[in-house]
Scaffold this motif. Structure first.
Motif, mmCIF file in Angstrom:
data_model
loop_
_atom_site.group_PDB
_atom_site.id
_atom_site.type_symbol
_atom_site.label_atom_id
_atom_site.label_comp_id
_atom_site.label_asym_id
_atom_site.label_seq_id
_atom_site.Cartn_x
_atom_site.Cartn_y
_atom_site.Cartn_z
ATOM 1 N N THR A 41 39.168 45.623 37.434
ATOM 2 C CA THR A 41 37.735 45.312 37.425
ATOM 3 C C THR A 41 36.973 46.218 38.364
ATOM 4 O O THR A 41 35.914 46.754 38.039
ATOM 5 C CB THR A 41 37.517 43.848 37.867
ATOM 6 N N GLY A 333 37.631 41.977 56.828
ATOM 7 C CA GLY A 333 37.244 41.476 55.517
ATOM 8 C C GLY A 333 36.422 40.206 55.568
ATOM 9 O O GLY A 333 35.974 39.717 54.547
ATOM 10 N N THR A 335 33.523 37.579 55.827
ATOM 11 C CA THR A 335 32.112 37.651 55.457
ATOM 12 C C THR A 335 31.335 36.412 55.877
ATOM 13 O O THR A 335 30.277 36.515 56.505
ATOM 14 C CB THR A 335 31.965 37.770 53.927
ATOM 15 N N THR A 369 26.563 42.219 45.251
ATOM 16 C CA THR A 369 27.113 41.407 44.165
ATOM 17 C C THR A 369 26.119 40.339 43.736
ATOM 18 O O THR A 369 26.016 39.991 42.564
ATOM 19 C CB THR A 369 28.419 40.728 44.621
ATOM 20 N N ILE A 384 33.670 48.078 47.478
ATOM 21 C CA ILE A 384 34.951 47.359 47.550
ATOM 22 C C ILE A 384 36.102 48.352 47.657
ATOM 23 O O ILE A 384 37.036 48.157 48.432
ATOM 24 C CB ILE A 384 35.130 46.446 46.311
ATOM 25 N N VAL B 144 43.678 40.572 50.375
ATOM 26 C CA VAL B 144 42.394 41.002 49.821
ATOM 27 C C VAL B 144 41.281 40.096 50.369
ATOM 28 O O VAL B 144 41.415 38.879 50.343
ATOM 29 C CB VAL B 144 42.419 40.923 48.284
ATOM 30 N N PRO B 145 40.197 40.680 50.898
ATOM 31 C CA PRO B 145 39.109 39.861 51.445
ATOM 32 C C PRO B 145 38.504 38.952 50.383
ATOM 33 O O PRO B 145 38.461 39.306 49.203
ATOM 34 C CB PRO B 145 38.070 40.899 51.889
ATOM 35 N N THR B 146 38.031 37.784 50.818
ATOM 36 C CA THR B 146 37.568 36.800 49.846
ATOM 37 C C THR B 146 36.309 37.254 49.120
ATOM 38 O O THR B 146 36.070 36.845 47.996
ATOM 39 C CB THR B 146 37.307 35.447 50.521
ATOM 40 N N VAL B 147 35.514 38.131 49.762
ATOM 41 C CA VAL B 147 34.301 38.578 49.089
ATOM 42 C C VAL B 147 34.672 39.395 47.841
ATOM 43 O O VAL B 147 33.978 39.360 46.821
ATOM 44 C CB VAL B 147 33.397 39.377 50.052
ATOM 45 N N VAL B 148 35.815 40.072 47.912
ATOM 46 C CA VAL B 148 36.283 40.836 46.749
ATOM 47 C C VAL B 148 36.686 39.879 45.633
ATOM 48 O O VAL B 148 36.402 40.115 44.458
ATOM 49 C CB VAL B 148 37.460 41.749 47.151
ATOM 50 N N TYR B 151 33.592 38.772 43.902
ATOM 51 C CA TYR B 151 33.169 39.793 42.940
ATOM 52 C C TYR B 151 33.997 39.686 41.660
ATOM 53 O O TYR B 151 33.475 39.736 40.554
ATOM 54 C CB TYR B 151 33.339 41.170 43.587
ATOM 55 N N PHE B 152 35.299 39.499 41.853
ATOM 56 C CA PHE B 152 36.234 39.393 40.739
ATOM 57 C C PHE B 152 35.877 38.182 39.867
ATOM 58 O O PHE B 152 35.868 38.266 38.629
ATOM 59 C CB PHE B 152 37.646 39.267 41.304
ATOM 60 N N LEU B 154 32.980 36.757 39.506
ATOM 61 C CA LEU B 154 31.712 36.928 38.799
ATOM 62 C C LEU B 154 31.793 37.986 37.701
ATOM 63 O O LEU B 154 31.213 37.814 36.628
ATOM 64 C CB LEU B 154 30.623 37.316 39.807
ATOM 65 N N THR B 155 32.521 39.067 37.937
ATOM 66 C CA THR B 155 32.518 40.149 36.950
ATOM 67 C C THR B 155 33.701 40.112 35.991
ATOM 68 O O THR B 155 33.686 40.793 34.984
ATOM 69 C CB THR B 155 32.521 41.533 37.622
ATOM 70 N N PHE B 156 34.721 39.324 36.305
ATOM 71 C CA PHE B 156 35.866 39.282 35.396
ATOM 72 C C PHE B 156 36.102 37.875 34.844
ATOM 73 O O PHE B 156 36.126 37.669 33.637
ATOM 74 C CB PHE B 156 37.130 39.780 36.109
ATOM 75 N N ILE B 184 43.984 31.762 42.539
ATOM 76 C CA ILE B 184 44.700 33.036 42.721
ATOM 77 C C ILE B 184 44.784 33.376 44.206
ATOM 78 O O ILE B 184 45.796 33.852 44.697
ATOM 79 C CB ILE B 184 43.982 34.157 41.950
ATOM 80 N N THR B 247 34.766 30.005 51.131
ATOM 81 C CA THR B 247 33.318 30.132 51.103
ATOM 82 C C THR B 247 32.794 31.199 50.153
ATOM 83 O O THR B 247 31.965 30.928 49.289
ATOM 84 C CB THR B 247 32.794 30.454 52.516
ATOM 85 N N MET B 248 33.257 32.440 50.318
ATOM 86 C CA MET B 248 32.580 33.533 49.625
ATOM 87 C C MET B 248 32.711 33.437 48.109
ATOM 88 O O MET B 248 31.781 33.740 47.379
ATOM 89 C CB MET B 248 33.111 34.893 50.105
ATOM 90 N N ALA B 251 30.296 30.912 46.991
ATOM 91 C CA ALA B 251 28.918 31.355 47.250
ATOM 92 C C ALA B 251 28.480 32.351 46.185
ATOM 93 O O ALA B 251 27.322 32.375 45.780
ATOM 94 C CB ALA B 251 28.815 31.979 48.641
ATOM 95 N N ILE B 252 29.417 33.182 45.724
ATOM 96 C CA ILE B 252 29.052 34.196 44.736
ATOM 97 C C ILE B 252 29.090 33.640 43.313
ATOM 98 O O ILE B 252 28.184 33.883 42.522
ATOM 99 C CB ILE B 252 29.992 35.422 44.855
#
Lengths: 409, 323
Positions: A41, A333, A335, A369, A384, B144-148, B151-152, B154-156, B184, B247-248, B251-252
């Motif tokens: 992605t 990482g 946030t 985002t 990212i 992997v940071p939670t903000v990523v 993003y995943f 929302l976009t996938f 995940i 959280t992230m 939130a997203i």
């Protein structure tokens, strides 16, 4: 009688074993698929076709047949003066006089203010490769003046440019610097306290109720959601200690900030956040040093501190550093707590010290985002990639350190 | 001496016995004045964590109290009302709690069976080589940071859900997508903690089962997993607590705006999501909104603390100790 039953059941049992083996394996593959999908992605969104429309066609800006790219600085300034209002020109002049600007700088200004290339539509890498013809037809129909170009959102410009309101021109420079400053503060505060606490608990503490309370407390703190630390930071560092964290106490306050929402507050909050993890990791490293080493030092007449400083710590150092790097990569990482303590949404000036306003890379990703426009989706993906590369190199360093210096006792 | 035998129980305590021995022999009696200073500093470092906890309790408690003594708010309304609309003075935490529950239940529903299966596979089936490849991959997933992940989601995940169930059914922001991705996220946590518990079961138990003719599956499910149950349960509880506090991602991807619904395809805001959204905007200190965030934070803190304590208690109480 039983042999038959046993044999028929044996087949069923074996079959069950085979099927479950497959299921267990499939479950493991789910993890790999998830990781692949995640990376896919991000990569797919970092590159792709874009349709660019110029407000002013560069060809019309050519002077006497010389194309825009080859004009001299003076000619470019003339174009600026012809197309922009006097007020805007004066503002640029006061930022940095035109006489001192380089030709590249003026050229960039012309592009930004006069030509104004605008991305009207963008596609992901997978679409760009698989549906190229459809995209071309679509662009021709919807944006007749637009030009279709392949664009890598992740490029040197993206890393060296500051934040901007237009996705096309935005970069992560301020965010990266903000992250680095924050982590520096976090490290300076958390490292000595974390290692100190680990030494105390492993080497000095007797088995009293207090020691046990501290140990239980650390374990529980490690499980507190990070957003709670953000609220702690907001109430304590941003508000209660505002004179300290805004820098007014030292007369070093940043005139544009002048409140507690600074890099210092962010760094301190993250320091508290990773402290439990750091203490636990350091404790494990110190515990792995055999007792015989200490007894040998005592036998030679060393004091307890001499023993710790000259023998225990050097032996435990690789383990402590590895644990620290892992804790720091968690902080990079992070946030949520930073959003809560009040990260700035839009900064174009590089942070220049602990009392500056801050934004960090993850926060930048979050904000991009959250925007509805698809172009922001692309730069979020590119950011990212930058963040993951940073984390990956940190983790690789940790693994190398562990493999290289770990001693086996 | 009876004291010593209780001390030996945990790994950390084992060291204490060694230290106690050094003490009896008077091995580190010799001390210089500066050393007391150093020791005092180290003690201070150890106590910082206690101050952190006190700070959290103090901050959350104080601001939450300010919230509850406000004339517009009552504790009863906070705990029973199903509306959270600060603008018109409705402060019922239920919409936020149901959303949190929904994302967590979905997340645990994904992570629990898969995580346990991964743990069984890694500890009982996989060859050392396969384990050497698979474990680092799971560790990467955990790093992997939670903000990523947000993003995943929302976009996938959201487009995926929308293409499966239909765009009319699934909203752009929804708790199902957020919950699946949290699943995940906590999958590596469940699998690695469970695997530790499974690996701690001694070989002799497995060999006894094989000796009685059990297949590998029967050994794993009827002998090894029950023997490691306390550790596995603890892993699940820690995972639940992690999902609660995440959280992230919410939130997203989960949506902005409290919504009292049990439909996972609708947008709803969790406790953490609400805190982030409100505090990320222009928030004036000492307003009712500001204080209300701390009341939510207090609820969140108490729930996760209770879960963590429960998990430690389970490990301590029900751990089977093999010599």
């Amino acid at each position: 009688m039983s042999a038959d039953i046993f044999n028929t059941r044996l087949d069923a049992r074996k079959r069950a074993g085979m099927i479950s083996h497959g299921l267990f394996m499939a479950a493991t593959i789910v993890g790999i698929v998830a990781l692949t999908a995640l990376l896919y992605t991000v990569i797919v969104q970092s590159f792709g076709l874009v349709a660019v429309e110029n407000r002013v066609d560069p060809a019309t800006l050519a002077v006497n047949g010389v194309p825009l790219e080859e004009l001299s600085k003076e000619q470019l300034i003339a174009i600026l003066q012809a197309n922009l209002s006097a007020g805007v020109i004066r503002r640029y002049e006061s930022e940095q006089p035109f006489a001192e600007r380089t030709r590249e700088n003026v050229y960039a200004l012309v592009l930004e203010r006069v030509v104004q290339p605008r991305i009207v539509e963008s596609w992901s890498l997978s679409d760009s490769l698989l549906r190229r013809a459809a995209i071309q037809a679509e662009t021709a129909a919807k944006h007749p003046n637009a030009k279709l170009v392949f664009r890598s959102w992740l490029r040197p410009d993206f890393i060296t440019k500051p934040q901007a309101s237009v996705p096309d021109l935005a970069g992560v420079r301020t965010a990266i610097l903000g992250s680095l400053w924050t982590i520096l503060i976090t490290l300076v505060v958390a490292f000595p306290i974390g290692v100190g606490a680990a030494i105390y608990l492993e080497e000095y503490a007797r088995d009293t109720w207090l020691t046990r309370a501290i140990q239980t407390n650390i374990t529980n703190l490690a499980g507190v959601p990070s957003i709670i630390y953000g609220m702690l930071g907001l109430a304590i560092f941003v508000r209660m200690l505002e004179p300290l964290t805004s820098g007014t106490l030292f007369g070093a306050a940043d005139p544009t900030t002048a409140n507690g929402r600074t890099i210092l507050s962010a760094g301190l909050t993250l320091a508290l956040l990773i402290l439990p993890l750091l203490i636990i990791n350091s404790q494990e490293a110190i515990r792995a040093v055999p007792r015989s080493l200490r007894q040998a030092a005592y036998g030679l007449g060393a004091t307890q501190w001499q023993t710790i400083w000259h023998h225990v710590l050097p032996s435990a150092l690789p383990g402590i550093l590895t644990g620290n790097i892992l804790a720091v990569s968690r902080a990079i990482g992070e946030t949520a707590p930073l959003v809560v303590i009040g990260a700035s949404t839009f900064i174009v000036i590089d942070p220049n010290g602990p009392f500056s306003k801050f934004t960090t890379l993850p926060i930048q990703i979050y904000q991009w985002t959250a925007r509805p426009q698809p172009e922001f989706r692309h730069i979020a993906a590119a950011a990212i990639v930058v963040l993951l590369v940073m984390l990956l190199s940190l983790n690789a360093a940790a693994v190398l350190l562990r493999n290289r210096y770990t001693r086996r006792w | 001496m009876q004291g010593d035998t209780t001390i030996i129980k945990s790994g950390w305590m084992k060291q204490r016995v060694g230290a106690a021995l050094d003490d009896q022999l008077g091995l580190h009696r010799k001390r210089r004045p500066t050393e007391s200073l150093i020791q005092a500093f180290l003690f201070f470092c150890g106590v910082v964590s206690v101050f952190t906890t006190l700070g959290i309790v103090f901050v959350l408690g104080r601001e939450a109290m300010l919230f509850f003594i406000h004339p517009e708010v009552t504790l009863v309304e906070f705990l029973t009302s199903t509306k959270w609309q600060p603008a018109i003075g409705d402060f019922g935490i239920w919409p936020l709690v149901t959303a949190t529950f929904m994302t967590s239940v979905i997340a645990v529903g994904v992570a629990l069976p898969i995580g346990l299966a991964v743990a069984v596979y890694l500890s009982e089936y996989a060859s050392p080589r396969a384990r050497g490849i698979l474990k680092p991959i799971l560790e990467v997933l955990a790093g992997v940071p939670t903000v990523v992940y947000g993003y995943f989601a929302l976009t996938f995940m959201t487009p995926l859900l929308r293409s499966i169930f239909g765009e009319n059914v699934v909203e752009i922001y929804n708790t199902a997508s957020a919950g699946l991705v949290i699943g995940i996220l906590i999958l590596p946590l469940v699998s690695s903690m469970s695997e530790d518990a499974l690996s701690a079961v001694p070989r002799s138990l497995r060999e006894a089962a094989y000796g009685l003719g059990a297949t590998r599956l029967e050994t794993a499910l009827k002998v090894v997993v029950p023997a490691a149950l306390s550790g596995i349960t603890a892993a699940f509880i820690v995972a639940v607590s992690r999902a609660f506090g995440e959280t992230m991602i919410v939130a997203i991807a989960a949506g902005a705006g409290p919504n009292f619904t049990l439909n996972p395809f609708k947008a709803a805001e969790t406790m953490t999501g609400h805190i982030v959204r409100i505090s990320g905007g222009d928030l004036s200190y000492d307003s009712l909104d500001y204080d209300s965030l701390f009341a939510i934070g207090l609820v969140l803190f108490l729930i996760t603390l209770a879960l963590n304590l429960l998990s430690q208690q389970i490990v301590r109480r029900f751990r089977e100790v093999y010599e």
